[in-house]
Design a protein around this motif. Structure first.
Motif, mmCIF file in Angstrom:
data_model
loop_
_atom_site.group_PDB
_atom_site.id
_atom_site.type_symbol
_atom_site.label_atom_id
_atom_site.label_comp_id
_atom_site.label_asym_id
_atom_site.label_seq_id
_atom_site.Cartn_x
_atom_site.Cartn_y
_atom_site.Cartn_z
ATOM 1 N N ARG A 32 0.776 -0.930 0.321
ATOM 2 C CA ARG A 32 -0.238 -0.078 0.196
ATOM 3 C C ARG A 32 0.914 1.332 -0.127
ATOM 4 N N ASP A 33 2.150 1.253 0.440
ATOM 5 C CA ASP A 33 2.773 2.445 1.079
ATOM 6 C C ASP A 33 3.789 1.955 1.264
ATOM 7 N N ASN A 34 4.966 2.987 2.040
ATOM 8 C CA ASN A 34 5.996 2.758 2.455
ATOM 9 C C ASN A 34 5.978 3.154 3.682
ATOM 10 N N ARG A 35 4.992 2.722 4.555
ATOM 11 C CA ARG A 35 5.247 2.653 5.928
ATOM 12 C C ARG A 35 5.491 2.325 6.625
ATOM 13 N N ARG A 36 6.755 3.049 7.651
ATOM 14 C CA ARG A 36 7.679 1.696 8.583
ATOM 15 C C ARG A 36 6.904 1.581 9.996
ATOM 16 N N ILE A 37 6.212 0.272 9.788
ATOM 17 C CA ILE A 37 5.828 -0.288 11.563
ATOM 18 C C ILE A 37 7.001 0.010 12.189
ATOM 19 N N GLU A 38 6.460 0.594 13.769
ATOM 20 C CA GLU A 38 6.508 0.988 14.609
ATOM 21 C C GLU A 38 6.033 -0.053 16.306
ATOM 22 N N ILE A 39 6.709 -0.158 17.385
ATOM 23 C CA ILE A 39 5.897 0.205 18.502
ATOM 24 C C ILE A 39 6.059 1.107 19.199
ATOM 25 N N LEU A 40 5.128 1.397 19.863
ATOM 26 C CA LEU A 40 4.722 2.797 20.319
ATOM 27 C C LEU A 40 5.316 1.808 21.498
ATOM 28 N N ALA A 41 4.050 1.062 22.134
ATOM 29 C CA ALA A 41 4.229 0.735 23.111
ATOM 30 C C ALA A 41 3.632 -0.064 24.195
ATOM 31 N N SER A 42 3.903 -0.663 24.696
ATOM 32 C CA SER A 42 3.589 -2.407 25.031
ATOM 33 C C SER A 42 2.677 -2.914 26.928
ATOM 34 N N VAL A 43 1.891 -3.191 26.976
ATOM 35 C CA VAL A 43 1.554 -3.280 28.680
ATOM 36 C C VAL A 43 1.687 -4.949 28.421
ATOM 37 N N VAL B 259 -0.138 -4.927 22.701
ATOM 38 C CA VAL B 259 1.002 -3.456 22.073
ATOM 39 C C VAL B 259 0.149 -3.032 21.245
ATOM 40 N N VAL B 260 1.548 -1.399 20.894
ATOM 41 C CA VAL B 260 -0.009 -0.813 20.062
ATOM 42 C C VAL B 260 1.139 -0.142 18.936
ATOM 43 N N LEU B 261 0.273 -0.563 17.978
ATOM 44 C CA LEU B 261 1.802 -0.270 16.660
ATOM 45 C C LEU B 261 1.450 1.319 16.222
ATOM 46 N N ASN B 262 1.937 1.884 15.309
ATOM 47 C CA ASN B 262 1.167 2.850 14.608
ATOM 48 C C ASN B 262 0.656 3.023 14.162
ATOM 49 N N THR B 263 0.237 1.631 13.601
ATOM 50 C CA THR B 263 -0.882 1.384 12.239
ATOM 51 C C THR B 263 -2.203 0.183 12.708
ATOM 52 N N LEU B 264 -1.792 -0.198 14.341
ATOM 53 C CA LEU B 264 -3.328 -0.609 14.678
ATOM 54 C C LEU B 264 -2.853 -0.875 16.306
ATOM 55 N N GLN B 265 -3.871 -2.093 17.330
ATOM 56 C CA GLN B 265 -3.072 -2.113 18.833
ATOM 57 C C GLN B 265 -3.371 -3.565 18.720
ATOM 58 N N ILE B 266 -3.310 -4.658 19.346
ATOM 59 C CA ILE B 266 -2.894 -5.997 19.334
ATOM 60 C C ILE B 266 -3.336 -6.006 20.905
ATOM 61 N N GLY B 267 -4.159 -7.178 21.119
ATOM 62 C CA GLY B 267 -4.139 -7.412 23.158
ATOM 63 C C GLY B 267 -4.543 -8.521 23.774
ATOM 64 N N ARG B 268 -4.534 -9.346 24.686
ATOM 65 C CA ARG B 268 -5.021 -10.171 25.305
ATOM 66 C C ARG B 268 -5.471 -9.653 26.263
ATOM 67 N N LEU C 2 5.839 -8.853 21.630
ATOM 68 C CA LEU C 2 6.416 -8.568 22.822
ATOM 69 C C LEU C 2 7.662 -9.010 23.824
ATOM 70 N N ASN C 3 7.585 -9.662 22.584
ATOM 71 C CA ASN C 3 9.379 -10.690 22.611
ATOM 72 C C ASN C 3 10.523 -9.605 22.174
ATOM 73 N N GLY C 4 9.915 -8.647 20.881
ATOM 74 C CA GLY C 4 10.481 -7.976 20.460
ATOM 75 C C GLY C 4 10.412 -6.179 20.691
ATOM 76 N N ALA C 5 9.640 -6.368 21.771
ATOM 77 C CA ALA C 5 9.410 -4.736 22.350
ATOM 78 C C ALA C 5 10.625 -3.898 22.222
ATOM 79 N N ASP C 6 11.595 -4.343 22.605
ATOM 80 C CA ASP C 6 12.562 -3.828 23.496
ATOM 81 C C ASP C 6 13.683 -3.228 22.172
#
Length: 335
Positions: free
Chosen positions: A7-18, A54-63, A178-182
């Protein structure tokens, strides 16, 4: 090496995690990033909960897991759809006054109050996706302008085990993030995981497309083959395939199965595994199995080894060891 397409050249990033456990339902409600909500404890017994997000700059995923039950009021992040996939639901689930039937996701569009209730021990995988991202996916893959709750009520229904399977898949992808959040996870892996999350969730939406005629599908198949061969080092997802070839998902799927006897994702996996095997049988002196796996977009090395073994009947390490052993033996005969 061919570059990624999409779609575009978005760079996916992890913004925050809990990732935390809770004995207080108010603290758990307040910990969800970007949400404005309150919980009430319903049912008898001590509250036990956990939240991974985990909050990405494109979506959130959680459990989210809790017992005995909760009643939620408040809103998700603005202009987003919320999709919950029950892995365990010992009580009934309700959204905005409606009972969620077995085999349906917990689905709420952009609104002020999701009004969710779970009457018992629940384990819920959840994804929050912005409206514009869903609209793009639906247009490219399904030829529809977006999600419509009235349209989804009946077609979205599927076997309860399929909902659980998809919820478990979301949970697995969450663990990878989560394993890559660091910062240990590479950008290409983040992009791949984000695409898989969207596909798992929106892949439940039924297709109403009619496949193109046979001659047109044959042309699509040949173009698809060439595209996949050019992207074994930068794997593309189904959305990117549809967008690049100008076809909807059903046409892509039917064309690939007719021409090659397998769907696009399976075909791409096999081509990547073949490329990895060629690299392992003609390695540079410093290459490792991990280097080869990463080169061809396999970010989970255990899964790479398992897929490789299913494809070729041996582990990639065995292929490399045999190749290096043969090379060393050949070198010894020259001295």
């Amino acid at each position: 090496m061919a570059g990624p397409i999409g779609r575009d050249n978005r760079r996916i990033e992890i913004l925050a995690s809990v990732k935390a456990r809770y004995a207080d339902f108010d603290m758990m409600a307040a910990s969800a990033i970007g949400w404005d909500q309150k919980y009430d404890h319903i049912g008898r017994g001590r509250f036990e909960g956990s939240l991974s997000m985990v909050v990405l700059n494109t979506l959130q995923i959680g459990r989210e897991r809790w017992k005995p039950g909760i009643m939620q009021r408040g809103s998700a992040p603005a202009r987003c759809w919320f999709v919950g996939l029950p892995i365990v639901a010992e009580g009934s689930l309700h959204v905005r006054g409606r009972l969620i039937a077995s085999g349906q996701p917990v689905l709420a569009g952009p609104c002020d109050d999701i009004a969710f209730t779970a009457n018992g021990h629940t384990d819920l995988a959840q994804v929050v996706i912005p409206v514009d991202q869903i609209e793009h996916w639906m247009q490219i893959r399904r030829g529809a302008p977006g999600l419509d709750r009235k349209y989804l009520d009946r077609p979205f229904k599927m076997a309860e085990l399929e909902i659980v399977r998809r919820g478990t898949a979301v949970a697995r992808l969450l663990r990878s993030l989560l394993n890559g959040a660091d910062g240990a996870i590479v950008p290409d892996a983040l992009t791949a995981i984000e695409g898989q999350i969207v596909d798992v969730v929106l892949g439940m939406v039924p297709s109403i497309d009619v496949a193109e005629p046979l001659h047109r599908r044959a042309l699509v198949a040949m173009k698809l083959r060439d595209m996949l061969l050019g992207h074994v080092e930068a794997p593309v997802n189904i959305s990117a395939m549809c967008e690049a070839l100008g076809v909807k998902e059903r046409t892509l799927f039917v064309a690939c199965v007719e021409a090659f006897g397998r769907p696009p994702k399976a075909m791409l996996l096999e081509l990547r595994l073949n490329a990895a095997r060629r690299a392992l049988t003609h390695p540079s002196s410093e290459w490792t199995v991990t280097d080869v796996a990463s080169r061809f977009g396999f970010w989970h090395f255990g899964e790479f080894a398992a897929e490789y073994r299913r494809q070729f009947g041996e582990l990639p390490s065995a292929t490399l060891a045999r190749t290096l052993g043969t090379s060393q033996a050949f070198a010894a005969t020259r001295h």
